[in-house]
Scaffold this motif. Structure first.
Motif, PDB file in Angstrom:
ATOM      1  N   PHE A 314       0.845  -1.197   0.000  1.00 12.92           N
ATOM      2  CA  PHE A 314       0.000   0.000   0.000  1.00 12.92           C
ATOM      3  C   PHE A 314       0.878   1.244   0.000  1.00 12.92           C
ATOM      4  O   PHE A 314       1.789   1.360   0.807  1.00 12.92           O
ATOM      5  CB  PHE A 314      -0.911   0.019   1.235  1.00 12.92           C
ATOM      6  CG  PHE A 314      -1.752   1.257   1.339  1.00 12.92           C
ATOM      7  CD1 PHE A 314      -2.861   1.429   0.527  1.00 12.92           C
ATOM      8  CD2 PHE A 314      -1.424   2.260   2.242  1.00 12.92           C
ATOM      9  CE1 PHE A 314      -3.632   2.583   0.609  1.00 12.92           C
ATOM     10  CE2 PHE A 314      -2.185   3.413   2.335  1.00 12.92           C
ATOM     11  CZ  PHE A 314      -3.291   3.569   1.515  1.00 12.92           C
ATOM     12  N   TRP A 316       1.394   5.106   0.864  1.00 12.33           N
ATOM     13  CA  TRP A 316       0.763   6.108   1.730  1.00 12.33           C
ATOM     14  C   TRP A 316       0.690   7.447   1.007  1.00 12.33           C
ATOM     15  O   TRP A 316       1.405   8.386   1.330  1.00 12.33           O
ATOM     16  CB  TRP A 316       1.544   6.252   3.034  1.00 12.33           C
ATOM     17  CG  TRP A 316       1.229   5.184   4.028  1.00 12.33           C
ATOM     18  CD1 TRP A 316       1.998   4.113   4.348  1.00 12.33           C
ATOM     19  CD2 TRP A 316       0.047   5.079   4.825  1.00 12.33           C
ATOM     20  NE1 TRP A 316       1.358   3.341   5.291  1.00 12.33           N
ATOM     21  CE2 TRP A 316       0.171   3.907   5.606  1.00 12.33           C
ATOM     22  CE3 TRP A 316      -1.102   5.848   4.943  1.00 12.33           C
ATOM     23  CZ2 TRP A 316      -0.813   3.495   6.498  1.00 12.33           C
ATOM     24  CZ3 TRP A 316      -2.083   5.433   5.832  1.00 12.33           C
ATOM     25  CH2 TRP A 316      -1.932   4.286   6.603  1.00 12.33           C
ATOM     26  N   SER A 319      -4.900   8.410   2.169  1.00  8.98           N
ATOM     27  CA  SER A 319      -5.376   7.504   3.218  1.00  8.98           C
ATOM     28  C   SER A 319      -6.751   6.923   2.899  1.00  8.98           C
ATOM     29  O   SER A 319      -7.082   5.838   3.369  1.00  8.98           O
ATOM     30  CB  SER A 319      -5.413   8.243   4.558  1.00  8.98           C
ATOM     31  OG  SER A 319      -4.120   8.625   4.955  1.00  8.98           O
ATOM     32  N   LEU A 322      -7.180   3.262   1.735  1.00 13.50           N
ATOM     33  CA  LEU A 322      -7.229   2.094   2.629  1.00 13.50           C
ATOM     34  C   LEU A 322      -8.593   1.409   2.573  1.00 13.50           C
ATOM     35  O   LEU A 322      -8.714   0.228   2.907  1.00 13.50           O
ATOM     36  CB  LEU A 322      -6.921   2.524   4.064  1.00 13.50           C
ATOM     37  CG  LEU A 322      -5.449   2.835   4.379  1.00 13.50           C
ATOM     38  CD1 LEU A 322      -5.335   3.523   5.725  1.00 13.50           C
ATOM     39  CD2 LEU A 322      -4.615   1.561   4.360  1.00 13.50           C
ATOM     40  N   VAL A 389      -0.175  -3.806   4.400  1.00 13.08           N
ATOM     41  CA  VAL A 389      -1.460  -3.730   5.096  1.00 13.08           C
ATOM     42  C   VAL A 389      -2.186  -5.051   4.911  1.00 13.08           C
ATOM     43  O   VAL A 389      -2.285  -5.561   3.791  1.00 13.08           O
ATOM     44  CB  VAL A 389      -2.312  -2.559   4.558  1.00 13.08           C
ATOM     45  CG1 VAL A 389      -3.674  -2.540   5.225  1.00 13.08           C
ATOM     46  CG2 VAL A 389      -1.595  -1.241   4.772  1.00 13.08           C
ATOM     47  N   VAL A 404      -3.421  -0.238  12.145  1.00 16.37           N
ATOM     48  CA  VAL A 404      -4.137  -0.094  10.871  1.00 16.37           C
ATOM     49  C   VAL A 404      -4.915  -1.369  10.554  1.00 16.37           C
ATOM     50  O   VAL A 404      -6.099  -1.328  10.180  1.00 16.37           O
ATOM     51  CB  VAL A 404      -3.151   0.237   9.733  1.00 16.37           C
ATOM     52  CG1 VAL A 404      -3.876   0.285   8.397  1.00 16.37           C
ATOM     53  CG2 VAL A 404      -2.461   1.561   9.999  1.00 16.37           C
ATOM     54  N   LEU A 408      -9.005  -1.688  10.166  1.00 14.95           N
ATOM     55  CA  LEU A 408      -9.686  -2.111   8.936  1.00 14.95           C
ATOM     56  C   LEU A 408     -10.548  -3.336   9.178  1.00 14.95           C
ATOM     57  O   LEU A 408     -11.637  -3.465   8.604  1.00 14.95           O
ATOM     58  CB  LEU A 408      -8.644  -2.386   7.846  1.00 14.95           C
ATOM     59  CG  LEU A 408      -7.792  -1.181   7.419  1.00 14.95           C
ATOM     60  CD1 LEU A 408      -6.835  -1.577   6.307  1.00 14.95           C
ATOM     61  CD2 LEU A 408      -8.670  -0.013   6.981  1.00 14.95           C
TER      62      LEU A 408
END
Length: 640
Positions: A314, A316, A319, A322, A389, A404, A408
């Motif tokens: 992922f 950054w 955001s 996500l 992630v 994180v 999620l």
């Protein structure tokens, strides 16, 4: 300059070699033409009759050097000609003109076999009349229209204007010329045919964003036409076997001239199989280019390789992206959510916010299942670096993840339960927030500490700090509220990303079946943990409201306040106190309190007492909806 080359012979060699390579890639045109020359103007027409001649043009196609967006071709070369004109006014003999010069041209093929050209030439000539001769400058401009039989052979008609000057620089002779000619193309470069394709991929493919590459380029294609003529109606598409759902169009081009190149973005419709990449790797695909060459359809298939990141990679940069990891329709997520929310429904506290109760049960179910955060500080990598992630189902299966990952997973469970949720990535923390499905005014009835909630567009949301996930729901809530309060007090505005809004730009990517095992936690353990959080909520949020209402009653003992106190006791599970407060309000003729008593007895299955209270309401208000619905439920339970 000469001394520099003497001192650096290798530099001279490189320049000569580069020039030779450039010229060797150009096509050479041999163009013999015959023409009729017609003098113009009174003086010329009286001194000369119609004549004719021939010329030979030797030029090179320099289109690959001087490109342009219009697709025009360029040529440059030499032209030599001989022109004979009989003398006019009964004079004997003729004038002979021998010319040599440079030639520049523009050409274009509006149709696959139709040639159009415009040219200009300038040079020096020598003229002979009898025993006298003269020389000076000449120039001409002409237009040409031709038919291309093959890429290397064309026949054309041309016409233009030519003017000769005398040695004093004045006009000596001008006229119009027209005629026929042929063009023979000689290719000086090595024999080649078809198309040459190269791919420039600045960044590898992110599997989690696989659906975005239908409108966001994977790479840039460079297509060079190495056919014997320009190609038209160019249609480009891409396919990569199991990694794409099929052949996906990348774009079209009206024409690519010979020896020219054009760029197109590479788009793809990637299949779920791309999410099987557990490490960085490559996929091999095919670029399919369909086009016409001199009216004939052709297909070119080129193999290309694309770099692919692992499915958990992922960047950054945004955001909100996500949200692509959060798929509320994942079968394992749905199964877990249904079991937990079913348990919450069977144990639901009347009057308390349902979304909050479901959220507490889901949170505690994860803890009871042994899911723990390995990063209690919620440290994030956000400076445009790649991060790994986990998908929610991976966090469930591994029973661990950082802040994180936990956020999620929890957000996916909330969304699967129909509760709108979102994320707030912060420096040193990762917050998940969910909707209470209540307005600010409605929420104020259930919360004393309104500063612990987020109010967004008059909707109340409850935040949780995933860096404190292991500390439980209540502590996570308090820490999130404190963190946000500090940020807002400083004048900053944190980024809030609701999943349902983010999914518009970043659709959720669901992992293919992974055969990951995850056992449901014991119901009693989940219920006990959730009940503890509910009691903490009651003590912190409803307890102060109960005390405040009792203080108000001391100075204003009315039916409304007694009913309000009864509601607070009811929501807090203090049923005896609730009934007592409702009865005090009912004795004052407060209809809402009577309906509340009827509903309590209906839930306790004391149907006679419930009927009595609903009947008292209807005796005062025959059309009271709450009482009528209560009696209808009562009859259904009695089987009437």
């Amino acid at each position: 300059m000469a001394s520099m080359y003497r001192k650096n012979p290798s530099l001279l060699f490189i320049l000569i070699l580069s020039a030779g390579q450039m010229l060797s890639a150009l096509d050479v045109n041999i163009r013999p033409r015959a023409f009729t020359f017609i003098p113009l103007g009174d003086y010329n027409m009286s001194h000369y009759s119609v004549g004719g001649g021939g010329e030979l043009l030797l030029d090179a196609d320099i289109s690959s050097i001087l490109t342009n967006p219009l697709g025009l071709g360029h040529s440059a070369g030499l032209v030599s000609s001989i022109t004979y004109l009989p003398l006019g006014s009964g004079a004997e003999g003729n004038i002979q003109l021998y010319s040599l010069g440079g030639n520049l041209g523009l050409f274009y093929y509006p149709l696959s076999r139709l040639l159009t050209r415009g040219e200009f030439a300038l040079g020096y000539y020598g003229g002979i009349v009898g025993n006298s001769s003269s020389s000076s400058l000449w120039f001409q401009g002409d237009l040409e229209l031709g038919f291309r039989f093959t890429p290397s052979f064309s026949i054309s008609a041309h016409g233009g204007f030519r003017q000769y000057h005398n040695r004093y620089g004045n006009e000596a002779l001008n006229g119009f010329f027209t005629g026929l000619g042929v063009q023979i193309v000689l290719e000086t470069r090595a024999s080649a045919s078809g198309l040459a394709v190269s791919v420039k991929q600045n960044e590898a493919v992110f599997p989690v964003f696989s659906s975005l590459y239908q409108r966001n380029a994977v790479a840039v294609l460079n297509i060079r036409n190495e056919e014997s003529a320009e190609i038209r109606n160019v249609r480009v598409s891409f396919r990569a076997g199991e990694y794409t759902t099929g052949e996906y169009p990348c774009g079209t081009l009206a024409m690519i001239p010979k020896n020219r190149h054009c760029e197109l973005p590479l788009y793809a419709d990637f299949a779920p199989a791309l999410l099987n990449f557990t490490e960085n790797g490559r996929i091999t695909g095919e670029l399919v280019i369909r086009y016409t060459l001199l009216g004939r359809e052709r297909v070119s298939v080129s193999s290309i390789s694309l770099r692919v990141y692992s499915r958990n990679s992922f960047p950054w940069r945004d955001s909100a992206a996500l949200a692509a990891f959060v798929s509320p329709t994942d079968p394992d997520i749905l199964e877990f959510q249904k079991a937990v929310t079913g348990l919450a429904r069977s144990s639901r506290w009347n009057g308390l916010n349902q979304n909050m109760q479901f959220a507490m049960y889901l949170y505690n179910a994860l803890i009871c299942a042994g899911v723990k955060s390995v990063n209690t500080q919620g440290e994030l990598i956000k400076n445009n670096e790649l991060s790994l992630v986990q998908f929610p189902i991976q966090t469930m299966a591994y029973r661990t993840g950082d802040a994180v990952d936990m956020g999620l997973l929890y957000g996916a469970l909330l969304e699967a339960a129909g509760i709108s949720a979102g994320i707030i990535p912060l420096e040193g923390e990762f917050i998940v927030f969910f909707s209470l499905d209540s307005s600010e005014e409605e929420a104020s009835r259930f919360f004393t500490n309104m500063e612990r909630l987020l109010i967004i567009d008059n909707e109340a949301w409850l935040p949780l700090a995933c860096g404190a996930f292991n500390e439980g729901f209540t502590n996570s809530w308090i820490k999130a509220a404190e963190k946000l309060s500090t940020i807002l007090a400083s004048g900053e505005s944190p980024g809030l990303y609701r999943f349902r809004g983010a999914w518009i730009n970043y659709p959720p990517a669901s992992l293919p079946p992974q055969n990951l095992r995850f056992e449901q936690p014991a119901d009693e353990a989940v219920r006990a943990a959730a009940e503890t959080d509910i009691m903490r909520y009651i003590a912190a949020e409803l307890g102060p409201k109960i005390s405040e209402t009792r203080t108000q009653l001391a100075s204003d003992p009315g039916g409304r306040l007694y009913n309000q106190l009864g509601n607070l006791y009811n929501w807090s599970g203090m049923m005896a106190e609730a009934k007592n407060s409702y009865e005090r309000a009912a004795s004052m003729g407060y209809i809402n309190a009577m309906n509340n008593l009827g509903n309590i007895y209906l839930q306790e299955k004391n149907l006679d007492a419930a009927e009595n209270w609903f009947a008292r309401v209807l005796s005062m208000d025959e059309e009271n909806d709450t009482a009528l619905r209560g009696l209808e439920q009562l009859r259904l339970r009695r089987g009437e």
